[in-house]
Design a protein around this motif. Structure first.
Motif, PDB file in Angstrom:
ATOM      1  N   ASN A   1       6.319  -7.216  13.492  1.00  0.00           N
ATOM      2  CA  ASN A   1       5.423  -6.603  12.508  1.00  0.00           C
ATOM      3  C   ASN A   1       5.957  -6.754  11.083  1.00  0.00           C
ATOM      4  O   ASN A   1       6.170  -5.781  10.363  1.00  0.00           O
ATOM      5  CB  ASN A   1       5.193  -5.126  12.836  1.00  0.00           C
TER       6      ASN A   1
ATOM      7  N   ARG B   1      -5.526 -11.186   9.367  1.00  0.00           N
ATOM      8  CA  ARG B   1      -5.292 -10.009   8.530  1.00  0.00           C
ATOM      9  C   ARG B   1      -4.402  -9.049   9.310  1.00  0.00           C
ATOM     10  O   ARG B   1      -4.708  -8.700  10.445  1.00  0.00           O
ATOM     11  CB  ARG B   1      -6.615  -9.327   8.186  1.00  0.00           C
ATOM     12  N   LYS B   2      -3.293  -8.650   8.711  1.00  0.00           N
ATOM     13  CA  LYS B   2      -2.357  -7.720   9.345  1.00  0.00           C
ATOM     14  C   LYS B   2      -2.243  -6.473   8.473  1.00  0.00           C
ATOM     15  O   LYS B   2      -1.942  -6.570   7.294  1.00  0.00           O
ATOM     16  CB  LYS B   2      -0.975  -8.357   9.513  1.00  0.00           C
ATOM     17  N   GLU B   3      -2.482  -5.312   9.076  1.00  0.00           N
ATOM     18  CA  GLU B   3      -2.388  -4.044   8.346  1.00  0.00           C
ATOM     19  C   GLU B   3      -1.120  -3.311   8.770  1.00  0.00           C
ATOM     20  O   GLU B   3      -0.620  -3.511   9.871  1.00  0.00           O
ATOM     21  CB  GLU B   3      -3.615  -3.196   8.624  1.00  0.00           C
ATOM     22  N   ASN B   4      -0.627  -2.450   7.897  1.00  0.00           N
ATOM     23  CA  ASN B   4       0.601  -1.678   8.152  1.00  0.00           C
ATOM     24  C   ASN B   4       1.746  -2.588   8.566  1.00  0.00           C
ATOM     25  O   ASN B   4       2.447  -2.338   9.537  1.00  0.00           O
ATOM     26  CB  ASN B   4       0.359  -0.600   9.206  1.00  0.00           C
TER      27      ASN B   4
ATOM     28  N   GLY C   1       2.244  -2.746   3.797  1.00  0.00           N
ATOM     29  CA  GLY C   1       0.944  -3.049   3.234  1.00  0.00           C
ATOM     30  C   GLY C   1       0.090  -3.918   4.124  1.00  0.00           C
ATOM     31  O   GLY C   1       0.230  -3.924   5.345  1.00  0.00           O
ATOM     32  N   VAL C   2      -0.776  -4.684   3.480  1.00  0.00           N
ATOM     33  CA  VAL C   2      -1.725  -5.564   4.152  1.00  0.00           C
ATOM     34  C   VAL C   2      -1.371  -7.000   3.791  1.00  0.00           C
ATOM     35  O   VAL C   2      -1.071  -7.306   2.638  1.00  0.00           O
ATOM     36  CB  VAL C   2      -3.166  -5.256   3.702  1.00  0.00           C
ATOM     37  N   TRP C   3      -1.410  -7.866   4.799  1.00  0.00           N
ATOM     38  CA  TRP C   3      -1.190  -9.288   4.572  1.00  0.00           C
ATOM     39  C   TRP C   3      -2.440 -10.030   5.034  1.00  0.00           C
ATOM     40  O   TRP C   3      -2.953  -9.778   6.136  1.00  0.00           O
ATOM     41  CB  TRP C   3       0.024  -9.777   5.354  1.00  0.00           C
TER      42      TRP C   3
ATOM     43  N   GLN D   1       0.818  -1.208   0.000  1.00  0.00           N
ATOM     44  CA  GLN D   1       0.000   0.000   0.000  1.00  0.00           C
ATOM     45  C   GLN D   1       0.853   1.259   0.000  1.00  0.00           C
ATOM     46  O   GLN D   1       0.398   2.318  -0.397  1.00  0.00           O
ATOM     47  CB  GLN D   1      -0.923   0.016   1.219  1.00  0.00           C
TER      48      GLN D   1
END
Length: 132
Positions: free
Chosen positions: A89, A56-59, A46-48, A32
């Protein structure tokens, strides 16, 4: 200093071996944004999303090569264990997904070689006996 780095690399290596049986969850990373690096290039953020869509992992950061032209790449995530991806992260492309097992041992071997090299280089010269 090198001895301290050697100790840290051994701890990371042992920790990696202890948690080697922890599962790696596979999914898709979609870039992203791209955070600039100091020497050029950028670090993918991004997003995984896991293959079964339960995680779902963001940032989250991507460890490895940049995504495909469409911005996505297959990546692994290890949520548990020593030095896990949840704490850091980060998700990893397939080539680096198990780097937490072998990378510390490569560093350990390198540092041990440096220590041996300098121990030999800095040893005092052999004394010769003089006859009186």
């Amino acid at each position: 200093m090198i001895t301290a780095l050697l100790a840290v690399s051994i701890v990371l290596g042992v920790g990696g071996m202890v948690s080697a049986n922890e599962p790696v969850v596979w999914g898709t990373f979609t870039q992203q944004d791209c955070e600039p690096k100091g020497r050029g290039g950028c670090r993918s953020i991004g997003v995984w999303v896991s293959d079964d869509s339960t995680i779902r992992k963001e940032n989250i950061y991507l460890d490895g090569w940049p995504p495909d032209p469409d911005g996505s790449v297959r990546a692994g995530y290890r949520p548990h264990g020593f030095n896990n991806d949840d704490e850091n992260n980060i998700v990893h492309v397939a080539a680096t997904a198990h780097g937490w097992i072998w990378a510390p041992w490569i560093l350990t071997a390198y540092l041990a070689g440096v220590i041996v090299h300098y121990a030999i280089k800095w040893r005092p010269p052999a004394r010769t006996r003089t006859q009186e």
